[in-house]
Enzyme design. Structure first.
Site, PDB file in Angstrom:
ATOM      1  N   HIS A 187       0.829  -1.209   0.000  1.00 46.83           N
ATOM      2  CA  HIS A 187       0.000   0.000   0.000  1.00 46.83           C
ATOM      3  C   HIS A 187       0.864   1.261   0.000  1.00 46.83           C
ATOM      4  O   HIS A 187       1.228   1.779   1.051  1.00 46.83           O
ATOM      5  CB  HIS A 187      -0.890  -0.048   1.257  1.00 46.83           C
ATOM      6  CG  HIS A 187      -2.029   0.911   1.246  1.00 46.83           C
ATOM      7  ND1 HIS A 187      -3.265   0.589   1.764  1.00 46.83           N
ATOM      8  CD2 HIS A 187      -2.132   2.188   0.807  1.00 46.83           C
ATOM      9  CE1 HIS A 187      -4.071   1.628   1.635  1.00 46.83           C
ATOM     10  NE2 HIS A 187      -3.404   2.610   1.068  1.00 46.83           N
ATOM     11  N   ARG A 208       1.736   8.866  -6.368  1.00 48.41           N
ATOM     12  CA  ARG A 208       1.240  10.166  -6.878  1.00 48.41           C
ATOM     13  C   ARG A 208       1.517  10.445  -8.358  1.00 48.41           C
ATOM     14  O   ARG A 208       1.156  11.514  -8.842  1.00 48.41           O
ATOM     15  CB  ARG A 208       1.795  11.334  -6.056  1.00 48.41           C
ATOM     16  CG  ARG A 208       1.505  11.253  -4.574  1.00 48.41           C
ATOM     17  CD  ARG A 208       0.015  11.295  -4.275  1.00 48.41           C
ATOM     18  NE  ARG A 208      -0.219  11.395  -2.844  1.00 48.41           N
ATOM     19  CZ  ARG A 208      -1.218  10.769  -2.217  1.00 48.41           C
ATOM     20  NH1 ARG A 208      -2.083  10.029  -2.901  1.00 48.41           N
ATOM     21  NH2 ARG A 208      -1.382  10.907  -0.923  1.00 48.41           N
ATOM     22  N   HIS A 216       1.326   5.138  -1.942  1.00 47.78           N
ATOM     23  CA  HIS A 216       0.821   6.147  -2.887  1.00 47.78           C
ATOM     24  C   HIS A 216       2.026   6.854  -3.507  1.00 47.78           C
ATOM     25  O   HIS A 216       2.786   7.518  -2.803  1.00 47.78           O
ATOM     26  CB  HIS A 216      -0.075   7.160  -2.167  1.00 47.78           C
ATOM     27  CG  HIS A 216      -1.331   6.539  -1.612  1.00 47.78           C
ATOM     28  ND1 HIS A 216      -2.456   6.322  -2.379  1.00 47.78           N
ATOM     29  CD2 HIS A 216      -1.621   6.062  -0.385  1.00 47.78           C
ATOM     30  CE1 HIS A 216      -3.396   5.741  -1.638  1.00 47.78           C
ATOM     31  NE2 HIS A 216      -2.908   5.569  -0.417  1.00 47.78           N
ATOM     32  N   HIS A 230      -5.396  -1.089   5.830  1.00 45.99           N
ATOM     33  CA  HIS A 230      -5.207  -0.272   7.046  1.00 45.99           C
ATOM     34  C   HIS A 230      -6.278  -0.434   8.129  1.00 45.99           C
ATOM     35  O   HIS A 230      -7.006   0.507   8.456  1.00 45.99           O
ATOM     36  CB  HIS A 230      -5.040   1.206   6.713  1.00 45.99           C
ATOM     37  CG  HIS A 230      -5.951   1.754   5.635  1.00 45.99           C
ATOM     38  ND1 HIS A 230      -7.309   1.610   5.656  1.00 45.99           N
ATOM     39  CD2 HIS A 230      -5.666   2.444   4.495  1.00 45.99           C
ATOM     40  CE1 HIS A 230      -7.821   2.195   4.591  1.00 45.99           C
ATOM     41  NE2 HIS A 230      -6.851   2.708   3.872  1.00 45.99           N
ATOM     42  N   ASP A 275      -8.761   2.360  -3.107  1.00 48.97           N
ATOM     43  CA  ASP A 275      -8.267   2.985  -1.868  1.00 48.97           C
ATOM     44  C   ASP A 275      -8.305   4.514  -1.911  1.00 48.97           C
ATOM     45  O   ASP A 275      -7.981   5.129  -2.919  1.00 48.97           O
ATOM     46  CB  ASP A 275      -6.843   2.560  -1.533  1.00 48.97           C
ATOM     47  CG  ASP A 275      -6.409   3.208  -0.244  1.00 48.97           C
ATOM     48  OD1 ASP A 275      -7.026   2.921   0.787  1.00 48.97           O
ATOM     49  OD2 ASP A 275      -5.509   4.064  -0.272  1.00 48.97           O
ATOM     50  N   ASP A 289       0.813   2.583   3.728  1.00 55.18           N
ATOM     51  CA  ASP A 289      -0.102   3.667   3.328  1.00 55.18           C
ATOM     52  C   ASP A 289       0.680   4.984   3.202  1.00 55.18           C
ATOM     53  O   ASP A 289       0.167   6.064   3.532  1.00 55.18           O
ATOM     54  CB  ASP A 289      -1.285   3.823   4.289  1.00 55.18           C
ATOM     55  CG  ASP A 289      -2.432   4.615   3.667  1.00 55.18           C
ATOM     56  OD1 ASP A 289      -2.336   4.991   2.472  1.00 55.18           O
ATOM     57  OD2 ASP A 289      -3.422   4.877   4.374  1.00 55.18           O
ATOM     58  N   ASN A 322      -6.486   8.891   7.187  1.00 58.90           N
ATOM     59  CA  ASN A 322      -7.714   8.145   6.977  1.00 58.90           C
ATOM     60  C   ASN A 322      -7.401   6.668   6.757  1.00 58.90           C
ATOM     61  O   ASN A 322      -6.707   6.348   5.798  1.00 58.90           O
ATOM     62  CB  ASN A 322      -8.424   8.725   5.741  1.00 58.90           C
ATOM     63  CG  ASN A 322      -9.846   8.253   5.645  1.00 58.90           C
ATOM     64  OD1 ASN A 322     -10.411   7.761   6.617  1.00 58.90           O
ATOM     65  ND2 ASN A 322     -10.420   8.388   4.467  1.00 58.90           N
TER      66      ASN A 322
HETATM   67  O1  DOR Z   1      -4.897   9.010   4.713  1.00 58.14           O
HETATM   68  C1  DOR Z   1      -5.075   8.537   3.611  1.00 58.14           C
HETATM   69  N1  DOR Z   1      -4.453   9.040   2.538  1.00 58.14           N
HETATM   70  N2  DOR Z   1      -5.919   7.524   3.471  1.00 58.14           N
HETATM   71  C2  DOR Z   1      -6.285   7.064   2.258  1.00 58.14           C
HETATM   72  O2  DOR Z   1      -7.071   6.158   2.193  1.00 58.14           O
HETATM   73  C3  DOR Z   1      -5.784   7.708   1.030  1.00 58.14           C
HETATM   74  C4  DOR Z   1      -4.491   8.378   1.290  1.00 58.14           C
HETATM   75  C5  DOR Z   1      -4.074   9.314   0.197  1.00 58.14           C
HETATM   76  O3  DOR Z   1      -4.198   8.966  -0.984  1.00 58.14           O
HETATM   77  O4  DOR Z   1      -3.594  10.408   0.515  1.00 58.14           O
HETATM   78 ZN    ZN Z   2      -7.127   3.852   2.317  1.00 61.30          ZN
END
Ligand code: DOR
Ligand code: ZN
Length: 428
Positions: A55, A59, A57, A229, A149, A302, A275
């Site tokens: 998991h 970007r 990100h 998460h 997600d 995450d 989140n």
């Molecule tokens: O805190 C979070 N940020 N939770 C998520 O599910 C998405 C993530 C994001 O893409 O920034």
């Molecule tokens: Zn998430």
């Protein structure tokens, strides 16, 4: 180039020498020497299979000001990872074969970790129409993990269809468990603190209701489900119940949910907005226990980089999410190893073996043994340092660990026998 690692301790056990050649572990033994080989001193260091993140990100495409595949890959390698799953909530969304192939190619070009794209479950993450799941699975990116997600697949009929299709593709749906009708305007964990701070609450039940629903759907369909998460004690209870009934469900916990609580919101610093939100001490305790007993299969970062203007603003306006890749291992050492809850072999299981199995990655999460791919990380367990966000390789600075002293330093990372990190520094 051939590498010889001297006196490293696989899984924290007895020290050995290892020869890495042609991408694999060629031999393991005592007093190994190879003429012309590069020697890496592993004395006092723990050797583990390269970490795998389910998991991340990254970007790119869309928010290259916050992170790119290359900068995120470098952060991952520095954190001891050899493979990361790149989440689909990019712009454009990774909901087509074209976008997942683009992300996969960028990962190949960066060459620091295996970047494994996650495909969106629904078109545009909008939750109304299934994306081209088969085309993404058949693409060069070979997608096996599908997730909206950032958003929950909230419609139960659509979730059921997704589970059916993804089962046929040999993949898994990774659910962001959040009943959206229960989290409208939510800013932090719903409890005494949210009431006192005047921030709208995100109740534990919003996560638990979706997990309960989805394990029943997964059982009905006979499909695999992965829960992203997990953040509450109740979620751990539901997963324990589902596993005891034979449901094919796996789950992950983030480093930040293992360490931090909603007390962090007291100063209204949005670096702690995430989140699902940071929860209570009792939730943290249940998450640690669930990870220790295997109810929770994996640690996943995450890693959620955000540009300064999206984080350094008032709490309600800030985007949720925090960095994770570069400190994940240290946080797990701090919360799980130094507390006696996981030994090194179990840590390797939760941060490499099981995440690789969930993502169906053949070359990762393999044992430290002759003939296996040389995807490895060397860790100095004794080293302690204070986190300085300015020193991170990530393009963003939103680390919740700024100023915190943490144990464990990644000294070297090898991807198929080639170092991506040496002496704690990225090689390229
Ligand atoms: O805190 C979070 N940020 N939770 C998520 O599910 C998405 C993530 C994001 O893409 O920034
Ligand atoms: Zn998430």
């Amino acid at each position: 180039m051939t590498y010889v690692i001297k006196n490293a301790r696989p899984y924290g056990e007895d020290a050995v020498d290892l020869v890495l050649r042609n991408g694999a572990i060629a031999s393991i033994g005592e007093d190994l020497t190879v003429p012309g080989a590069e020697v890496v001193d592993g004395a006092g260091l723990v050797l583990l299979p390269g970490l795998v993140d389910l998991h991340t990100h990254l970007r790119e495409p869309g928010r290259e000001d916050a992170e790119t595949v290359e900068t995120g890959s470098r952060a991952a390698a520095l954190g001891g990872f050899t493979a990361v799953h790149a989440m689909a909530n990019t712009d454009p969304v990774a909901d087509t074969a074209g976008v997942v192939e683009q992300v996969w190619r960028l990962g190949q070009q960066a060459g620091l970790v295996d970047v494994v794209p996650v495909g969106a479950v629904t078109v545009g993450l909008a939750g109304s129409q299934l994306a081209e799941l088969g085309a993404m699975a058949d693409s060069a990116a070979r997608v096996r993990v599908f997730s909206d997600d950032g958003h929950c697949v909230a419609d139960p009929a659509l979730m059921r269809r997704a589970l059916e299709y993804v089962k046929a593709l040999g993949g898994v749906v990774a659910q962001h468990a959040e009943e959206p009708r229960l989290t409208v305007g939510a800013q932090m964990h719903e409890g005494d603190r949210s009431a006192r701070l005047g921030l709208t609450g995100w109740p534990a039940a919003a996560e638990e209701a979706i997990i309960a629903r989805d394990v029943l759907l997964a059982q009905h369909v006979g499909a695999r489900l992965h829960v992203c998460h997990v953040s509450t004690a109740g979620s751990v209870e539901l997963l324990r119940w589902a596993k005891s009934r034979g449901v094919q469900v796996t789950a992950e916990v983030t480093p930040h949910h293992l360490l931090l609580t909603d007390a962090c919101a007291e100063g209204y610093d949005p670096v702690f907005k995430v989140n699902p939100p940071l929860r209570t001490d009792a939730d943290v305790e249940a998450l640690r226990a669930g990870l220790a007993d295997g109810t929770i299969d994996a640690v996943a970062t995450d890693h959620a980089p955000h540009a300064v203007e999206d984080k350094e603003c008032e709490w309600a306006m800030a985007r949720p999410g925090m960095l994770g890749l570069e400190q994940a291992l240290s946080v797990v050492v701090d919360t799980m190893v130094e507390t006696g809850r996981l030994d090194w072999r179990a840590l390797a299981d939760r941060m490499s073996v099981r995440p690789a199995a969930i993502g169906r990655l053949a070359g990762h999460g393999r044992p430290v043994a002759v003939g296996e791919p040389a995807n490895l990380v060397l860790v100095d367990p004794a080293h302690r340092s204070t986190v300085d966000p300015a020193a991170l390789a990530s393009r963003s600075r939103n680390s919740p660990y700024a100023g915190r002293e943490l144990p464990g330093r990644v000294v070297a990372t090898f991807l198929r026998g080639v170092p991506t990190v040496l002496d704690g520094k990225a090689v390229k």
